[in-house]
Motif scaffolding. Structure first.
Motif, PDB file in Angstrom:
ATOM      1  N   VAL A 187      43.677  36.670  29.463  1.00  0.00           N
ATOM      2  CA  VAL A 187      42.357  36.241  29.516  1.00  0.00           C
ATOM      3  C   VAL A 187      41.652  36.541  30.643  1.00  0.00           C
ATOM      4  O   VAL A 187      40.200  36.834  31.582  1.00  0.00           O
ATOM      5  CB  VAL A 187      41.527  34.727  29.137  1.00  0.00           C
ATOM      6  N   THR A 188      42.133  35.866  32.120  1.00  0.00           N
ATOM      7  CA  THR A 188      42.039  35.790  33.363  1.00  0.00           C
ATOM      8  C   THR A 188      41.620  37.002  33.644  1.00  0.00           C
ATOM      9  O   THR A 188      40.359  37.502  34.106  1.00  0.00           O
ATOM     10  CB  THR A 188      42.598  35.250  34.158  1.00  0.00           C
ATOM     11  N   ARG A 189      41.736  37.907  33.184  1.00  0.00           N
ATOM     12  CA  ARG A 189      41.825  39.677  33.690  1.00  0.00           C
ATOM     13  C   ARG A 189      41.112  40.046  32.734  1.00  0.00           C
ATOM     14  O   ARG A 189      39.668  40.643  33.891  1.00  0.00           O
ATOM     15  CB  ARG A 189      43.026  40.451  33.383  1.00  0.00           C
ATOM     16  N   ARG A 190      40.419  39.653  31.406  1.00  0.00           N
ATOM     17  CA  ARG A 190      39.065  39.908  30.940  1.00  0.00           C
ATOM     18  C   ARG A 190      37.986  39.045  31.803  1.00  0.00           C
ATOM     19  O   ARG A 190      37.213  39.615  32.038  1.00  0.00           O
ATOM     20  CB  ARG A 190      39.085  39.446  29.633  1.00  0.00           C
ATOM     21  N   ARG A 196      33.278  41.761  38.054  1.00  0.00           N
ATOM     22  CA  ARG A 196      33.052  42.619  38.105  1.00  0.00           C
ATOM     23  C   ARG A 196      33.113  42.433  39.325  1.00  0.00           C
ATOM     24  O   ARG A 196      32.485  42.753  40.763  1.00  0.00           O
ATOM     25  CB  ARG A 196      31.633  43.318  37.853  1.00  0.00           C
ATOM     26  N   PRO A 197      33.551  41.649  40.198  1.00  0.00           N
ATOM     27  CA  PRO A 197      33.452  41.245  41.787  1.00  0.00           C
ATOM     28  C   PRO A 197      34.004  42.439  42.699  1.00  0.00           C
ATOM     29  O   PRO A 197      34.500  43.132  42.084  1.00  0.00           O
ATOM     30  CB  PRO A 197      34.017  40.067  42.460  1.00  0.00           C
ATOM     31  N   HIS A 198      34.144  42.696  43.915  1.00  0.00           N
ATOM     32  CA  HIS A 198      34.327  43.254  45.192  1.00  0.00           C
ATOM     33  C   HIS A 198      35.541  42.747  45.150  1.00  0.00           C
ATOM     34  O   HIS A 198      36.652  43.282  45.465  1.00  0.00           O
ATOM     35  CB  HIS A 198      33.575  42.584  46.517  1.00  0.00           C
ATOM     36  N   ARG A 199      36.252  41.507  45.609  1.00  0.00           N
ATOM     37  CA  ARG A 199      37.696  41.125  45.678  1.00  0.00           C
ATOM     38  C   ARG A 199      37.885  38.837  44.530  1.00  0.00           C
ATOM     39  O   ARG A 199      36.361  38.961  44.581  1.00  0.00           O
ATOM     40  CB  ARG A 199      37.435  40.522  47.239  1.00  0.00           C
ATOM     41  N   ASP A 228      38.964  49.105  34.342  1.00  0.00           N
ATOM     42  CA  ASP A 228      39.120  50.144  34.877  1.00  0.00           C
ATOM     43  C   ASP A 228      38.871  50.716  36.602  1.00  0.00           C
ATOM     44  O   ASP A 228      38.568  51.565  37.506  1.00  0.00           O
ATOM     45  CB  ASP A 228      37.926  51.422  34.168  1.00  0.00           C
ATOM     46  N   ARG A 229      38.613  48.557  36.090  1.00  0.00           N
ATOM     47  CA  ARG A 229      39.576  49.751  38.442  1.00  0.00           C
ATOM     48  C   ARG A 229      40.373  48.449  38.601  1.00  0.00           C
ATOM     49  O   ARG A 229      41.434  47.586  37.648  1.00  0.00           O
ATOM     50  CB  ARG A 229      38.237  48.133  38.658  1.00  0.00           C
TER      51      ARG A 229
END
Length: 261
Positions: A187-190, A196-199, A228-229
């Motif tokens: 859930v956290t990774r989703r 879509r943050p930079h960091r 995909d990032r």
């Protein structure tokens, strides 16, 4: 002239006892007393005595852990958030789902707080859960002022930060390893992938299991695979620890400068 005496004969013990009792009755003594108590009931034979069975101690009910109490009423074996393919696929849908999904918390919407910020932020800040002092938004209480000052020193404007939590409502003594195994890591990774943050920075190293990081590696800069990032990830001390320790703030600042150099 002497009269003849009757022929002598032996007296039986019973007659002797009866004669003695008659003598005492004539003397006015008809009772016998003793200072020692005497039991008139026969003692049961020892071999016939049967000990009563000891009462059995009722079995103790298993104690619930804080995690079990928090998720009471939900299926303890259910995946948090359900199957990965069932997770929301847009940030807007995720915010709505965050406020109602039963497997995330037993708390209702009135005790949950949504993330705040916009997609594509310069920095995503992840806390364990809303703080007790938060009211209508994350970090709206006293720690919020400290966080605003910290972000300003880091060169992050308020609109450039995306503030989120690993759980939507407060939870006492969470077992992050167990929560990660039950699906909270997915859930956290989703959530990170949709934001879509930079960091990404996590203000509590105990959250390491949610990112698949071993506790012994929690002090090292890491990365998080979000869709995909691949994003840079920094695990920092909790806000409470930073607020009360100048040494921890100095160490954090040095690590931040190295991480962003």
């Amino acid at each position: 002239m002497i009269a003849a005496t009757p022929e002598s004969r032996e007296i039986s013990p019973a007659e002797a006892l009866e004669a003695a009792l008659d003598w005492w009755r004539e003397a006015g003594v008809d009772s016998d007393y003793d200072d020692e108590t005497v039991s008139w009931l026969a003692e049961p034979a020892e071999e016939q005595a049967v000990a009563s069975p000891k009462p059995k101690k009722p079995p103790e009910e298993p104690q619930q852990s804080p995690l079990e109490r928090a998720f009471e009423g939900t299926n303890p074996t259910a995946l948090i958030g359900g199957l990965p393919e069932a997770l929301p696929d847009t940030l807007e849908k995720f915010r709505e789902w965050w406020m109602s999904e039963q497997t995330l918390s037993s708390s209702g919407p009135d005790r949950r707080l949504p993330p705040r910020g916009v997609e594509g932020a310069k920095l995503m800040v992840i806390l364990p859960h809303p703080m007790e002092s938060d009211t209508d938004a994350l970090l709206s209480g006293a720690p919020g002022k400290f966080t605003d000052a910290l972000l300003k020193a880091m060169g992050i404007e308020p609109h450039e930060a995306y503030l989120a939590s690993a759980l939507p409502a407060p939870l006492s003594l969470p077992d992050w390893t167990e929560l990660a195994a039950r699906g909270l890591g997915e859930v956290t990774r989703r959530h990170v992938a949709l934001a879509r943050p930079h960091r990404v920075i996590s203000f509590d190293r105990s959250l390491a299991p949610l990112f698949g990081i071993q506790p012994k590696m929690a002090r090292e800069p890491a990365v998080i695979e979000a869709g995909d990032r691949t994003l840079p990830l920094l695990l920092a001390p909790s806000l409470d620890e930073l607020a009360r320790s100048a040494d921890r703030r100095r160490n954090f600042w040095n690590r931040w400068l190295e991480w962003t150099a």
